[in-house]
Enzyme design. Structure first.
Site, short mmCIF file in Angstrom:
data_model
loop_
_atom_site.label_atom_id
_atom_site.label_comp_id
_atom_site.label_asym_id
_atom_site.label_seq_id
_atom_site.Cartn_x
_atom_site.Cartn_y
_atom_site.Cartn_z
N HIS A 165 -27.50 84.72 -32.54
CA HIS A 165 -28.60 84.78 -31.57
C HIS A 165 -28.20 84.17 -30.24
O HIS A 165 -28.54 84.68 -29.17
CB HIS A 165 -29.83 84.05 -32.13
CG HIS A 165 -30.62 84.89 -33.08
ND1 HIS A 165 -31.51 84.35 -33.97
CD2 HIS A 165 -30.65 86.22 -33.29
CE1 HIS A 165 -32.06 85.32 -34.68
NE2 HIS A 165 -31.55 86.46 -34.29
N GLU A 397 -25.63 101.47 -40.62
CA GLU A 397 -25.37 100.03 -40.64
C GLU A 397 -24.74 99.59 -41.95
O GLU A 397 -24.27 98.46 -42.07
CB GLU A 397 -26.67 99.26 -40.44
CG GLU A 397 -27.43 99.63 -39.19
CD GLU A 397 -28.86 99.14 -39.21
OE1 GLU A 397 -29.11 98.08 -38.64
OE2 GLU A 397 -29.71 99.82 -39.83
N ASP A 421 -24.53 94.82 -37.97
CA ASP A 421 -24.68 94.83 -39.42
C ASP A 421 -23.51 95.53 -40.09
O ASP A 421 -23.05 95.09 -41.15
CB ASP A 421 -25.99 95.53 -39.82
CG ASP A 421 -27.17 94.57 -39.80
OD1 ASP A 421 -26.98 93.40 -40.17
OD2 ASP A 421 -28.27 94.99 -39.41
N CYS A 468 -25.17 101.37 -30.83
CA CYS A 468 -26.16 100.52 -30.17
C CYS A 468 -26.00 99.05 -30.54
O CYS A 468 -26.85 98.23 -30.21
CB CYS A 468 -27.58 100.99 -30.47
SG CYS A 468 -28.04 100.86 -32.22
#
Length: 504
Positions: A165, A397, A421, A468
């Site tokens: 994050h 993913e 992922d 993405c």
């Protein structure tokens, strides 16, 4: 940046009546949730998504019950909060990749709540009069989201990985950041540092000549990025294939930044931002309003919206999925609506998207997260087309999905590769563990082979395959991804200029 652990024992420090201590502890949790919610509104975008997830943690009824149980036996408010968070921390740490990855977020909540219960200021970024490089063990999402860009020149952390994050939010805000730097806390105050985020390197006490050279390289990079942003010509490969550069957004608050950065559309509209922090599912009308605000901003362009990605590290009060020994491999993404019997939530969202797009001039594409095989893709495609969605796709993913990309793409119109992922699952490496940072590389041959397989399947069937994940915004990887056959790259708006310059 943390707070001291409250002394142990029911009467150390002396506790007041249990009811008063309970209220003091619960008030601290409410204060933390309110503060994080305020920061989410100010930050917007990807930061809002992360902070709203923290708000949900602070508002968890099970946390409140654990705190109350401790104050009922005479434990002071601060200690009760600390112990309750400790239990949850242990559970998360052993619960598999996705929930274990939220331990840092939980530690931040605990530090803030303990401080609030003691009547002290919540921990945060130190205040300095002059610009500086912020060095920390790790940095909480709440702090990263609102760093003063006039003062914080760069960010260096000892923990975390390139898709943590902290790293994601720093990139989204355009802050040079190098994470997972062993020994970072051994650096001394006022030591001269040169932080090269493009190379992932931190130089201590660089020479004047080295600094001058680095400044020249940075000036040239900025000039190239500015020229690339000013240009209107699309990116084309030597064989004439056009590649679109798109933006990742979380809602209407991100539209202006994406357009200003020259985004040619949206490659990932994270619709779950609307759901995070809600105790009831947003109504059809609320979704209609939120989606339309985004679609109107991209009239004449393509917007790829991802349906609600719930479960694992994004628990929702109105979507009970039960306890799982390994949530990262459990009921998440599309499985939350198919296997758990909550189809009505997906059906409402799809209907709201289709209706919101009407009359806006947007070209709406909708994709589902965490698709594993062709049968799941077929099920989602039927649901989406029944709701009036013309372009239906899937996220790739899971390694199994990449290996069966041809069969999956036969059921839908497009695919988008989520490299964060896909890399985690392929390399079996938690993206928040600094020691495993070397494995958090979408450029690893194993990951690139899966991307190539997916892109090749798309080319065979004449169906677009974009990327993405964070890899799309990495100037060092962008050209390689396009060489492998991907048709679009979608990234944080702040990354668009540099990627465009690198490709040109």
């Amino acid at each position: 940046m943390g707070v001291p652990e409250p002394p142990p024992g029911p009467l150390t420090p002396p506790a007041g009546p249990p009811a008063e201590e309970a209220e003091r502890a619960l008030a601290a949790l409410r204060l933390v949730a309110a503060e994080l919610g305020r920061r989410a509104e100010l930050a917007g975008g990807e930061a809002a998504e992360v902070l709203e997830a923290q708000v949900l943690m602070a508002q968890d009824p099970m946390l409140a019950e654990a705190v109350t149980a401790r104050t009922a036996v005479g434990v002071a408010a601060g200690r009760a909060v600390f112990e309750a968070f400790g239990v949850f921390r242990a559970q998360l740490a052993g619960a598999g990749e996705y929930l274990a990855a939220r331990v840092a977020d939980l530690d931040d909540l605990a530090a803030r709540a303990v401080a609030a219960a003691a009547g002290r200021p919540m921990p945060g970024v130190p205040v300095r009069d002059e610009p500086f490089v912020l060095v920390a063990h790790d940095l909480a999402p709440a702090d990263t989201a609102l760093l003063d860009l006039q003062k914080v020149l760069a960010l260096v952390t000892e923990q975390g990985g390139p898709t943590s994050h902290t790293a994601i939010l720093a990139r989204a805000r355009g802050i040079p950041a190098v994470v997972g730097v062993a020994g970072a806390l051994e650096l001394t105050e006022d030591e001269l540092l040169l932080v090269d985020a493009s190379e992932g390197a931190v130089y201590v006490a660089p020479t004047d000549e080295f600094v001058a050279s680095a400044r020249e390289r940075e000036a040239a990079r900025r000039e190239a990025a500015a020229l690339a942003t000013a240009g209107t010509e699309p990116i084309r490969t030597p064989d004439g294939r056009e590649v679109k550069l798109l933006a990742n957004i979380g809602g209407a608050v991100d539209v202006a930044d994406a357009l200003a950065a020259g985004a040619e559309g949206v490659g990932l509209f994270r619709t779950e931002v609307l759901y995070l922090g809600a105790h009831e599912p947003p109504s059809y009308e609320d979704q209609l309003t939120a989606y339309r605000a985004v679609f109107e901003g991209f009239a004449g362009m393509t917007v790829i919206a991802r349906t609600l990605d719930a479960g694992a590290d994004k628990p929702l009060p109105f979507l009970p999925l039960g306890e799982e020994p390994n949530p990262s491999l459990g009921v998440r993404g599309i499985r939350a609506f198919r296997d758990a019997g909550h189809e009505h939530l997906l059906e409402t969202q799809l209907a709201a998207m289709a209706a919101a797009a009407e009359g806006t001039g947007v070209d709406l594409w909708v994709m589902a997260p965490m698709i594993a095989d062709a049968e799941e893709a077929r099920w989602f495609a039927a649901k989406a087309r029944e709701a009036g969605i013309a372009k239906v796709g899937v996220m790739i993913e899971v390694p199994a999905a990449a290996l069966c990309a041809r069969e999956i793409l036969a059921e839908v119109d497009f695919a988008s590769i989520g490299t964060n992922d896909l890399t985690q699952y392929t390399m079996a490496a938690d993206r928040l563990v600094g020691a495993l940072g070397g494995l958090q590389d979408a450029g690893h041959p194993a990951v690139l082979k899966l991307i190539a397989m997916t892109a090749y399947a798309g080319a065979e069937l004449g169906k677009p395959v974009g990327v993405c994940g964070e890899a799309a915004g990495d100037p060092r990887l962008a050209a390689e991804l396009i060489r492998l056959g991907v048709t679009s790259l979608s990234m944080a708006p702040a990354a668009l200029a540099e990627v465009r310059a690198a490709l040109r």
